[in-house]
Scaffold this motif. Structure first.
Motif, PDB file in Angstrom:
ATOM      1  N   SER A  17      44.881  32.690  40.696  1.00  0.00           N
ATOM      2  CA  SER A  17      44.824  32.032  42.080  1.00  0.00           C
ATOM      3  C   SER A  17      43.285  31.438  42.205  1.00  0.00           C
ATOM      4  O   SER A  17      43.078  32.621  41.820  1.00  0.00           O
ATOM      5  CB  SER A  17      45.604  33.148  42.882  1.00  0.00           C
ATOM      6  OG  SER A  17      47.139  32.797  42.843  1.00  0.00           O
ATOM      7  N   ARG A  19      40.843  30.265  45.598  1.00  0.00           N
ATOM      8  CA  ARG A  19      41.073  29.399  46.642  1.00  0.00           C
ATOM      9  C   ARG A  19      39.849  28.214  47.581  1.00  0.00           C
ATOM     10  O   ARG A  19      38.735  29.288  47.572  1.00  0.00           O
ATOM     11  CB  ARG A  19      40.712  30.659  47.915  1.00  0.00           C
ATOM     12  CG  ARG A  19      40.969  30.213  49.514  1.00  0.00           C
ATOM     13  CD  ARG A  19      40.850  31.318  50.649  1.00  0.00           C
ATOM     14  NE  ARG A  19      40.789  31.072  51.991  1.00  0.00           N
ATOM     15  CZ  ARG A  19      40.594  31.451  52.777  1.00  0.00           C
ATOM     16  NH1 ARG A  19      39.070  32.116  52.921  1.00  0.00           N
ATOM     17  NH2 ARG A  19      40.669  31.590  54.318  1.00  0.00           N
ATOM     18  N   ARG A  67      52.993  26.559  45.868  1.00  0.00           N
ATOM     19  CA  ARG A  67      52.366  27.246  44.774  1.00  0.00           C
ATOM     20  C   ARG A  67      51.646  26.595  45.494  1.00  0.00           C
ATOM     21  O   ARG A  67      49.865  27.450  45.705  1.00  0.00           O
ATOM     22  CB  ARG A  67      52.001  26.159  43.771  1.00  0.00           C
ATOM     23  CG  ARG A  67      53.158  26.959  42.655  1.00  0.00           C
ATOM     24  CD  ARG A  67      52.944  26.169  40.895  1.00  0.00           C
ATOM     25  NE  ARG A  67      52.413  24.811  40.989  1.00  0.00           N
ATOM     26  CZ  ARG A  67      51.300  24.249  40.881  1.00  0.00           C
ATOM     27  NH1 ARG A  67      50.456  25.402  40.314  1.00  0.00           N
ATOM     28  NH2 ARG A  67      51.090  22.959  40.669  1.00  0.00           N
ATOM     29  N   GLN A  82      44.679  27.580  48.967  1.00  0.00           N
ATOM     30  CA  GLN A  82      45.209  28.710  48.547  1.00  0.00           C
ATOM     31  C   GLN A  82      46.380  27.783  47.291  1.00  0.00           C
ATOM     32  O   GLN A  82      47.167  27.240  47.706  1.00  0.00           O
ATOM     33  CB  GLN A  82      45.607  29.121  48.918  1.00  0.00           C
ATOM     34  CG  GLN A  82      45.993  30.465  48.805  1.00  0.00           C
ATOM     35  CD  GLN A  82      45.214  31.181  47.990  1.00  0.00           C
ATOM     36  OE1 GLN A  82      43.902  31.585  48.756  1.00  0.00           O
ATOM     37  NE2 GLN A  82      45.621  31.854  47.285  1.00  0.00           N
ATOM     38  N   ASN A  84      48.052  29.017  44.449  1.00  0.00           N
ATOM     39  CA  ASN A  84      48.464  30.252  43.681  1.00  0.00           C
ATOM     40  C   ASN A  84      49.254  29.074  42.403  1.00  0.00           C
ATOM     41  O   ASN A  84      50.102  28.466  41.967  1.00  0.00           O
ATOM     42  CB  ASN A  84      49.644  30.759  44.295  1.00  0.00           C
ATOM     43  CG  ASN A  84      48.659  31.383  45.322  1.00  0.00           C
ATOM     44  OD1 ASN A  84      47.415  31.728  45.705  1.00  0.00           O
ATOM     45  ND2 ASN A  84      49.680  31.291  46.977  1.00  0.00           N
ATOM     46  N   SER A  85      49.607  30.586  41.309  1.00  0.00           N
ATOM     47  CA  SER A  85      50.925  29.786  39.951  1.00  0.00           C
ATOM     48  C   SER A  85      50.124  28.980  39.221  1.00  0.00           C
ATOM     49  O   SER A  85      51.089  28.021  38.953  1.00  0.00           O
ATOM     50  CB  SER A  85      52.028  29.836  40.336  1.00  0.00           C
ATOM     51  OG  SER A  85      52.636  31.023  41.085  1.00  0.00           O
TER      52      SER A  85
END
Length: 123
Positions: A17, A19, A67, A82, A84-85
């Motif tokens: 991940s 950000r 995601r 953000q 993710n994955s």
């Protein structure tokens, strides 16, 4: 001078991940629509997420739906992405863009652009 400055990019392994932040200076983001775009090597800019300032709607590209999450903090005059994955196909230069009283739109239609931050997803 209206400026957007991205940060938070880097190298991450698949499944990880990141950000991204996009900080505004010289103006307030309060009534600005925001777009996050990415450009992979040899490809055109792709809008991955956007937030309209006219109706509050949020849109995601199908490839990142579920995601990625776009958000904003008006008190900090910043927006975030953000992620993710993350997968190798998410690799690219990520750029935020802003336009006053606007809807979601494509690359080139916003008024202010950041310089971009590199995201590399690789093992």
């Amino acid at each position: 001078q209206l400026q957007l400055v991205e940060s938070g990019g880097g190298l991450v392994e698949p499944g990880g991940s990141l950000r991204l932040s996009c900080a505004a200076s010289g103006f307030s983001l309060d009534y600005y629509a925001i777009g996050w775009f990415r450009q992979a090597p040899g490809k055109e800019h792709e809008r991955v997420a956007c937030m309209s300032s006219m109706d509050g709607k949020i849109q995601y590209a199908g490839s990142v739906e579920g995601r990625f999450t776009i958000s904003r903090d008006n008190a900090k005059n910043a927006v975030y992405l953000q992620m993710n994955s993350l997968q190798p196909e998410d690799t690219g230069v990520y750029t935020c863009a802003a336009e006053l009283y606007y809807y979601c739109s494509g690359w080139g239609n916003y008024d202010v652009y950041g310089q971009g931050t590199q995201v590399t997803v690789s093992s």
